[in-house]
Design a protein around this motif. Sequence first.
Motif, short mmCIF file in Angstrom:
data_model
loop_
_atom_site.label_atom_id
_atom_site.label_comp_id
_atom_site.label_asym_id
_atom_site.label_seq_id
_atom_site.Cartn_x
_atom_site.Cartn_y
_atom_site.Cartn_z
N SER A 126 0.85 -1.18 0.00
CA SER A 126 0.00 0.00 0.00
C SER A 126 0.90 1.24 0.00
CB SER A 126 -0.88 -0.01 1.25
OG SER A 126 -1.64 1.15 1.31
N TYR A 127 0.58 2.21 -0.85
CA TYR A 127 1.36 3.44 -0.96
C TYR A 127 0.48 4.63 -0.60
CZ TYR A 127 4.67 0.55 -3.48
OH TYR A 127 5.54 -0.43 -3.82
N SER A 128 1.05 5.64 0.06
CA SER A 128 0.32 6.85 0.45
C SER A 128 0.56 7.94 -0.57
CB SER A 128 0.77 7.33 1.83
OG SER A 128 0.43 6.38 2.80
N VAL A 144 4.19 0.88 -9.49
CA VAL A 144 3.74 2.02 -8.67
C VAL A 144 4.14 3.34 -9.35
CG1 VAL A 144 5.80 2.00 -7.21
CG2 VAL A 144 3.71 3.04 -6.39
N PRO A 145 3.16 4.26 -9.55
CA PRO A 145 3.47 5.53 -10.20
C PRO A 145 3.98 6.56 -9.19
CG PRO A 145 1.13 5.40 -9.82
CD PRO A 145 1.72 4.10 -9.36
N ALA A 146 4.72 7.56 -9.66
CA ALA A 146 5.15 8.66 -8.79
C ALA A 146 3.98 9.61 -8.54
CB ALA A 146 6.32 9.40 -9.42
N GLU A 161 -3.78 16.15 -9.26
CA GLU A 161 -2.62 15.26 -9.29
C GLU A 161 -2.10 15.06 -7.87
OE1 GLU A 161 -0.82 13.48 -11.67
OE2 GLU A 161 -2.64 13.83 -12.83
N ALA A 162 -1.88 13.84 -7.48
CA ALA A 162 -1.36 13.51 -6.15
C ALA A 162 -0.02 12.82 -6.29
CB ALA A 162 -2.35 12.61 -5.42
N ARG A 163 0.92 13.22 -5.44
CA ARG A 163 2.27 12.64 -5.46
C ARG A 163 2.41 11.60 -4.36
NH1 ARG A 163 6.81 16.15 -7.69
NH2 ARG A 163 7.88 14.44 -6.67
#
Length: 95
Positions: free
Chosen positions: A3-5, A23-25, A35-37
């Motif tokens: 899981s990535y935040s 997984v994207p940046a 857009e979310a980083r």
Amino acid sequence: MPSYSFRCSAGCRFDARFAMSEVPAETVCRVCGAEARRTITAPHLSRAGTAAFGLLDRSARSAHEPEVVDRLPARAPGRAQRTTTNPLHAKLPRP
């Protein structure tokens, strides 16, 4: 899958699951559509409920509450005592 935040410029935070190789940046925010980083977070390393966790728990408990024994454990019937042929073992103290 891990899981990535993610966090967008509006301050929205959300978690998403991606394969480690995909997984994207950046991704689209699920709340506002901006857009979310990807953000850096602490990994989830809990092993609660596993044999390793039980071993750690027992060793910590034995440091404060050691089990006291008054005799050696009994040998299983029919099992011969192991003998060694190493001459250095003969110099060791016997119980």
